[in-house]
Design a protein around this motif. Structure first.
Motif, PDB file in Angstrom:
ATOM      1  N   ALA A  82       0.888  -1.207  -0.010  1.00  0.00           N
ATOM      2  CA  ALA A  82       0.059  -0.093   0.088  1.00  0.00           C
ATOM      3  C   ALA A  82       0.714   1.352   0.078  1.00  0.00           C
ATOM      4  CB  ALA A  82      -0.918   0.034   1.273  1.00  0.00           C
ATOM      5  N   ILE A  83       1.739   1.268   0.828  1.00  0.00           N
ATOM      6  CA  ILE A  83       2.610   2.428   0.930  1.00  0.00           C
ATOM      7  C   ILE A  83       3.705   2.555  -0.438  1.00  0.00           C
ATOM      8  CG2 ILE A  83       4.696   3.402   1.891  1.00  0.00           C
ATOM      9  CD1 ILE A  83       4.042   1.617   4.603  1.00  0.00           C
ATOM     10  N   GLY A  84       4.042   1.480  -0.986  1.00  0.00           N
ATOM     11  CA  GLY A  84       4.839   1.476  -2.350  1.00  0.00           C
ATOM     12  C   GLY A  84       4.007   1.992  -3.403  1.00  0.00           C
ATOM     13  N   ALA A  85       2.736   1.572  -3.537  1.00  0.00           N
ATOM     14  CA  ALA A  85       1.678   1.856  -4.451  1.00  0.00           C
ATOM     15  C   ALA A  85       1.314   3.496  -4.378  1.00  0.00           C
ATOM     16  CB  ALA A  85       0.249   1.173  -4.345  1.00  0.00           C
ATOM     17  N   LEU A  86       1.097   3.974  -3.207  1.00  0.00           N
ATOM     18  CA  LEU A  86       0.855   5.304  -2.975  1.00  0.00           C
ATOM     19  C   LEU A  86       1.969   6.277  -3.475  1.00  0.00           C
ATOM     20  CD1 LEU A  86      -0.832   7.506  -1.417  1.00  0.00           C
ATOM     21  CD2 LEU A  86       0.391   7.196   0.555  1.00  0.00           C
ATOM     22  N   CYS A  87       3.239   5.934  -3.422  1.00  0.00           N
ATOM     23  CA  CYS A  87       4.588   6.447  -3.782  1.00  0.00           C
ATOM     24  C   CYS A  87       4.260   6.463  -5.372  1.00  0.00           C
ATOM     25  CB  CYS A  87       5.699   5.931  -3.239  1.00  0.00           C
ATOM     26  SG  CYS A  87       5.876   6.244  -1.514  1.00  0.00           S
ATOM     27  N   GLY A  88       4.107   5.251  -5.925  1.00  0.00           N
ATOM     28  CA  GLY A  88       4.197   5.165  -7.310  1.00  0.00           C
ATOM     29  C   GLY A  88       3.094   5.766  -8.056  1.00  0.00           C
ATOM     30  N   SER A  89       1.894   5.882  -7.401  1.00  0.00           N
ATOM     31  CA  SER A  89       0.663   6.525  -8.121  1.00  0.00           C
ATOM     32  C   SER A  89       0.680   7.961  -7.919  1.00  0.00           C
ATOM     33  CB  SER A  89      -0.674   5.982  -7.548  1.00  0.00           C
ATOM     34  OG  SER A  89      -0.669   6.301  -6.035  1.00  0.00           O
ATOM     35  N   LEU A  90       1.389   8.358  -6.815  1.00  0.00           N
ATOM     36  CA  LEU A  90       1.723   9.969  -6.685  1.00  0.00           C
ATOM     37  C   LEU A  90       2.584  10.540  -7.808  1.00  0.00           C
ATOM     38  CD1 LEU A  90       1.530  10.406  -2.833  1.00  0.00           C
ATOM     39  CD2 LEU A  90      -0.377  11.196  -4.555  1.00  0.00           C
ATOM     40  N   LEU A  91       3.686   9.600  -7.723  1.00  0.00           N
ATOM     41  CA  LEU A  91       4.776   9.952  -8.866  1.00  0.00           C
ATOM     42  C   LEU A  91       4.275  10.021 -10.173  1.00  0.00           C
ATOM     43  CD1 LEU A  91       7.748  10.254  -9.404  1.00  0.00           C
ATOM     44  CD2 LEU A  91       7.808   7.771  -9.707  1.00  0.00           C
ATOM     45  N   LEU A  92       3.103   9.088 -10.189  1.00  0.00           N
ATOM     46  CA  LEU A  92       2.799   9.258 -11.786  1.00  0.00           C
ATOM     47  C   LEU A  92       1.882  10.699 -11.973  1.00  0.00           C
ATOM     48  CD1 LEU A  92       1.836   7.879 -14.488  1.00  0.00           C
ATOM     49  CD2 LEU A  92      -0.083   6.881 -13.527  1.00  0.00           C
ATOM     50  N   LEU A  93       1.107  11.058 -10.898  1.00  0.00           N
ATOM     51  CA  LEU A  93       0.352  12.363 -10.878  1.00  0.00           C
ATOM     52  C   LEU A  93       1.304  13.597 -10.924  1.00  0.00           C
ATOM     53  CD1 LEU A  93      -2.795  11.654  -8.675  1.00  0.00           C
ATOM     54  CD2 LEU A  93      -2.463  11.390 -11.275  1.00  0.00           C
ATOM     55  N   SER A  94       2.279  13.320 -10.818  1.00  0.00           N
ATOM     56  CA  SER A  94       3.436  14.555 -10.646  1.00  0.00           C
ATOM     57  C   SER A  94       3.821  14.877 -11.851  1.00  0.00           C
ATOM     58  CB  SER A  94       4.529  14.293  -9.760  1.00  0.00           C
ATOM     59  OG  SER A  94       5.519  13.376 -10.390  1.00  0.00           O
ATOM     60  N   GLY A 139      12.287  -9.899   1.300  1.00  0.00           N
ATOM     61  CA  GLY A 139      10.953  -9.858   0.645  1.00  0.00           C
ATOM     62  C   GLY A 139      10.109  -8.492   0.652  1.00  0.00           C
ATOM     63  N   ARG A 140      10.147  -8.088   1.879  1.00  0.00           N
ATOM     64  CA  ARG A 140       9.404  -6.699   2.270  1.00  0.00           C
ATOM     65  C   ARG A 140      10.084  -5.714   1.508  1.00  0.00           C
ATOM     66  NH1 ARG A 140       9.065  -8.834   7.379  1.00  0.00           N
ATOM     67  NH2 ARG A 140      10.908  -7.247   8.379  1.00  0.00           N
ATOM     68  N   ALA A 141      11.342  -5.483   1.211  1.00  0.00           N
ATOM     69  CA  ALA A 141      12.182  -4.519   0.832  1.00  0.00           C
ATOM     70  C   ALA A 141      11.719  -4.659  -0.821  1.00  0.00           C
ATOM     71  CB  ALA A 141      13.551  -4.705   0.992  1.00  0.00           C
ATOM     72  N   VAL A 142      12.100  -5.773  -1.320  1.00  0.00           N
ATOM     73  CA  VAL A 142      11.774  -5.943  -2.862  1.00  0.00           C
ATOM     74  C   VAL A 142      10.380  -5.822  -3.193  1.00  0.00           C
ATOM     75  CG1 VAL A 142      11.707  -7.539  -4.758  1.00  0.00           C
ATOM     76  CG2 VAL A 142      13.673  -7.448  -2.902  1.00  0.00           C
ATOM     77  N   GLN A 143       9.449  -6.298  -2.388  1.00  0.00           N
ATOM     78  CA  GLN A 143       7.929  -5.901  -2.752  1.00  0.00           C
ATOM     79  C   GLN A 143       7.717  -4.542  -2.552  1.00  0.00           C
ATOM     80  OE1 GLN A 143       5.682  -7.809  -3.868  1.00  0.00           O
ATOM     81  NE2 GLN A 143       4.232  -6.242  -3.728  1.00  0.00           N
ATOM     82  N   PHE A 144       8.417  -3.554  -1.810  1.00  0.00           N
ATOM     83  CA  PHE A 144       8.160  -2.134  -1.712  1.00  0.00           C
ATOM     84  C   PHE A 144       8.467  -1.599  -3.179  1.00  0.00           C
ATOM     85  CE2 PHE A 144       9.788   2.173  -0.958  1.00  0.00           C
ATOM     86  CZ  PHE A 144       8.749   2.858  -0.617  1.00  0.00           C
ATOM     87  N   PHE A 145       9.659  -1.776  -3.585  1.00  0.00           N
ATOM     88  CA  PHE A 145      10.020  -1.187  -4.962  1.00  0.00           C
ATOM     89  C   PHE A 145       9.128  -1.850  -6.286  1.00  0.00           C
ATOM     90  CE2 PHE A 145      13.832  -0.491  -2.474  1.00  0.00           C
ATOM     91  CZ  PHE A 145      13.875   0.839  -2.788  1.00  0.00           C
ATOM     92  N   THR A 146       8.527  -3.303  -6.006  1.00  0.00           N
ATOM     93  CA  THR A 146       7.749  -3.611  -6.772  1.00  0.00           C
ATOM     94  C   THR A 146       6.427  -3.156  -6.875  1.00  0.00           C
ATOM     95  OG1 THR A 146       8.662  -5.892  -6.697  1.00  0.00           O
ATOM     96  CG2 THR A 146       6.483  -5.963  -7.776  1.00  0.00           C
ATOM     97  N   SER A 147       5.914  -2.597  -5.872  1.00  0.00           N
ATOM     98  CA  SER A 147       4.654  -1.961  -5.698  1.00  0.00           C
ATOM     99  C   SER A 147       4.614  -0.396  -6.101  1.00  0.00           C
ATOM    100  CB  SER A 147       3.950  -2.135  -4.291  1.00  0.00           C
ATOM    101  OG  SER A 147       4.863  -1.430  -3.317  1.00  0.00           O
ATOM    102  N   ILE A 148       5.924   0.194  -6.181  1.00  0.00           N
ATOM    103  CA  ILE A 148       5.911   1.353  -6.699  1.00  0.00           C
ATOM    104  C   ILE A 148       5.880   1.459  -8.019  1.00  0.00           C
ATOM    105  CG2 ILE A 148       7.634   3.169  -7.057  1.00  0.00           C
ATOM    106  CD1 ILE A 148       8.847   2.884  -4.332  1.00  0.00           C
TER     107      ILE A 148
END
Length: 251
Positions: A82-94, A139-148
């Motif tokens: 959820a945190i990674g997806a939030l970062c990725g989607s906000l990056l897209l909107l920027s 696993g958590r670290a890699v998943q963070f970047f995958t979710s971004i």
């Protein structure tokens, strides 16, 4: 939208549901169809996330029993996603459509290459992992970047997650697939909220595609028993390469 446009989007959604049920990669079709009828790249990307969302839910429901057995580790991954997806989607909107449009062919090439390499990225022998074991730090670290990446673009996200979860978490294929499907819901849900609040979703296009995706997913189960997966994968790879070349030619 004209009736012809609605028909094109419905067909793209249907084919997307079919290929997702058999081999994955349906995002290429929905994203490509929307941009080719004139939807701006950012809106096409955001709307495609909504169109694919019902498929994530039904796929996860089928694995509900598996998820219940590993809920502690799955919950930790869900928060990270959820945190990674939030970062990725906000990056897209920027970004503006011009900036994102310049990235699209490169993103498509990377996603196509990832999809093509999918069968080889899956570990041949997965380590055993006790049921309910907590997720690993790696696993958590890699998943963070995958979710971004998933929040920012999304195409090829499922293949990427299967590969990285297999390498960092281990377990059998169905455990990994169950976790991947659940995390796809989390990533897509966060991205949808951000995209909707940012006003970049083309709701009419989403309404035309969602029924097609649902019907295609159902038909795909039937076709999966009759059409070799290699044919569907070749089709998706060809679409990805075509779209990448198309956007390069526009640049």
């Amino acid at each position: 939208m004209t009736l012809a446009t609605v028909a094109i989007l419905f067909l793209a959604g249907f084919l997307s549901g079919v290929v997702n049920a058999i081999a994955g990669g349906g995002t290429f079709l929905t994203f490509g169809a929307m941009t080719m009828i004139g939807v701006p790249p950012i809106s096409a990307n955001a709307t495609s996330s909504i169109a694919q969302f019902p498929g994530y839910i039904t796929s996860t429901w089928a694995y509900l029993a598996d998820i219940k057995r590993m809920w502690r580790g799955a919950l930790a991954f869900a928060v990270i996603s959820a945190i990674g997806a939030l970062c990725g989607s906000l990056l897209l909107l920027s970004l503006d459509n011009v900036s994102f449009g310049a990235l699209v062919p490169w993103l498509l090439l990377a996603a196509t290459a990832l999809f093509a390499a999918g069968p080889w990225l899956r570990p041949k022998k997965l380590a055993e992992r006790p049921e309910g074991a907590p997720s690993s730090r790696a696993g958590r670290a890699v998943q963070f970047f995958t979710s971004i990446y998933g929040g920012f673009f999304g195409a090829g996200m499922g293949v990427m997650m299967l590969a990285t979860l297999g390498l960092t978490e281990g377990g059998d294929y169905h455990r990994l697939n169950a976790l991947k499907n659940m995390l796809s819901i989390v990533i897509a849900a966060v991205a949808i909220v951000i995209f909707a609040s940012g006003g970049v979703v083309t709701w009419a296009a989403a309404a035309a595609m969602v029924p097609g995706v649902a019907l295609g997913g159902y038909a795909g189960v039937w076709l999966a028993r009759r059409v070799p997966q290699v044919i569907v994968r070749a089709f998706v790879i060809a679409v990805g390469i075509f779209l990448a070349l198309y956007y390069f030619s526009k640049g």
